[in-house]
Design an enzyme around this catalytic site. Structure first.
Site, PDB file in Angstrom:
ATOM      1  N   VAL A   1       0.874  -1.175   0.000  1.00  0.00           N
ATOM      2  CA  VAL A   1       0.000   0.000   0.000  1.00  0.00           C
ATOM      3  C   VAL A   1       0.912   1.227   0.000  1.00  0.00           C
ATOM      4  O   VAL A   1       1.696   1.422   0.922  1.00  0.00           O
ATOM      5  CB  VAL A   1      -0.922  -0.002   1.241  1.00  0.00           C
ATOM      6  CG1 VAL A   1      -1.724   1.286   1.317  1.00  0.00           C
ATOM      7  CG2 VAL A   1      -1.841  -1.210   1.210  1.00  0.00           C
ATOM      8  N   ASP A   2       0.830   2.032  -1.057  1.00  0.00           N
ATOM      9  CA  ASP A   2       1.750   3.163  -1.226  1.00  0.00           C
ATOM     10  C   ASP A   2       0.962   4.439  -1.499  1.00  0.00           C
ATOM     11  O   ASP A   2       0.653   4.757  -2.644  1.00  0.00           O
ATOM     12  CB  ASP A   2       2.723   2.869  -2.366  1.00  0.00           C
ATOM     13  CG  ASP A   2       3.822   3.902  -2.500  1.00  0.00           C
ATOM     14  OD1 ASP A   2       3.764   4.946  -1.810  1.00  0.00           O
ATOM     15  OD2 ASP A   2       4.745   3.674  -3.299  1.00  0.00           O
ATOM     16  N   THR A   3       0.657   5.185  -0.447  1.00  0.00           N
ATOM     17  CA  THR A   3      -0.118   6.416  -0.605  1.00  0.00           C
ATOM     18  C   THR A   3       0.676   7.506  -1.308  1.00  0.00           C
ATOM     19  O   THR A   3       0.105   8.503  -1.739  1.00  0.00           O
ATOM     20  CB  THR A   3      -0.602   6.950   0.755  1.00  0.00           C
ATOM     21  OG1 THR A   3       0.537   7.205   1.580  1.00  0.00           O
ATOM     22  CG2 THR A   3      -1.529   5.959   1.435  1.00  0.00           C
ATOM     23  N   GLY A   4       1.977   7.312  -1.473  1.00  0.00           N
ATOM     24  CA  GLY A   4       2.802   8.288  -2.178  1.00  0.00           C
ATOM     25  C   GLY A   4       2.849   8.056  -3.678  1.00  0.00           C
ATOM     26  O   GLY A   4       3.368   8.883  -4.421  1.00  0.00           O
TER      27      GLY A   4
ATOM     28  N   TRP B   1       0.417  -0.653  -4.730  1.00  0.00           N
ATOM     29  CA  TRP B   1      -0.961  -0.204  -4.900  1.00  0.00           C
ATOM     30  C   TRP B   1      -0.968   1.299  -4.659  1.00  0.00           C
ATOM     31  O   TRP B   1      -0.787   1.770  -3.542  1.00  0.00           O
ATOM     32  CB  TRP B   1      -1.920  -0.894  -3.934  1.00  0.00           C
ATOM     33  CG  TRP B   1      -1.896  -2.394  -3.958  1.00  0.00           C
ATOM     34  CD1 TRP B   1      -1.915  -3.230  -2.882  1.00  0.00           C
ATOM     35  CD2 TRP B   1      -1.872  -3.256  -5.097  1.00  0.00           C
ATOM     36  NE1 TRP B   1      -1.898  -4.538  -3.284  1.00  0.00           N
ATOM     37  CE2 TRP B   1      -1.867  -4.585  -4.647  1.00  0.00           C
ATOM     38  CE3 TRP B   1      -1.843  -3.032  -6.481  1.00  0.00           C
ATOM     39  CZ2 TRP B   1      -1.841  -5.680  -5.508  1.00  0.00           C
ATOM     40  CZ3 TRP B   1      -1.802  -4.136  -7.340  1.00  0.00           C
ATOM     41  CH2 TRP B   1      -1.813  -5.425  -6.850  1.00  0.00           C
TER      42      TRP B   1
END
Length: 156
Positions: free
Chosen positions: A25-28, A92
């Site tokens: 999970v990569d919010t960046g 993601w």
């Protein structure tokens, strides 16, 4: 799906076109990226028109030729047209995370730091229920005033 920030990376599974993938999970990341070595050979891809910034120098960058059906970690319906390149694990990005309804929350503590330490030492895991199987209540019991003016809860 939920993950508390810890030394472990937040990894979850997604099903794209019926095939299961695991990713970070990569919010960046603006877009989701599939590792080239995990991309099925019979799925069409094309050279990407734009490069990828922020992951170093990726020499081979592709993009799926099709918009693909995706099921999130809790079976959220979504679509994705991922980038494909040589990276060690799938990412993601926000393109999928938004469709999955992902949130980042930093809840205010319900209890004092001292009581939290005591509970943690007793085996309490935040977000889990109390009890042997961690399936008990997850929120504090609220006191209710007894309006009948008798018994427990009657204000003096």
């Amino acid at each position: 799906w939920a993950s508390q920030v810890s030394e472990n990376r937040p990894v979850c599974k997604a099903i794209i076109q019926g095939k299961q993938f695991e990713g970070l999970v990569d919010t960046g990341a603006d877009v989701s990226i599939i590792a080239l070595n995990q991309w099925p050979k019979n799925w069409p891809k094309q050279k990407a028109v734009t490069g990828l910034v922020g992951i170093g120098t990726a020499s081979e960058v592709y993009q799926s030729m099709e918009i693909l059906h995706c099921l999130g970690p809790d079976n959220q319906e979504s679509t994705v047209q991922p980038m494909i390149t040589s990276i060690p694990l799938n990412l993601w990005g926000r393109d999928l995370l938004q469709q999955w309804g992902a949130e980042i929350t930093m809840p205010a503590p319900l209890y004092s730091p001292t009581s939290q330490k005591i509970m943690t030492k007793m085996g309490y895991i935040p977000g889990k229920g109390l009890g042997k199987n961690e399936d008990g209540i997850k929120v504090p019991v609220e006191a209710k005033i007894n309006q009948e003016r008798e018994g427990i809860g009657y204000p003096f």
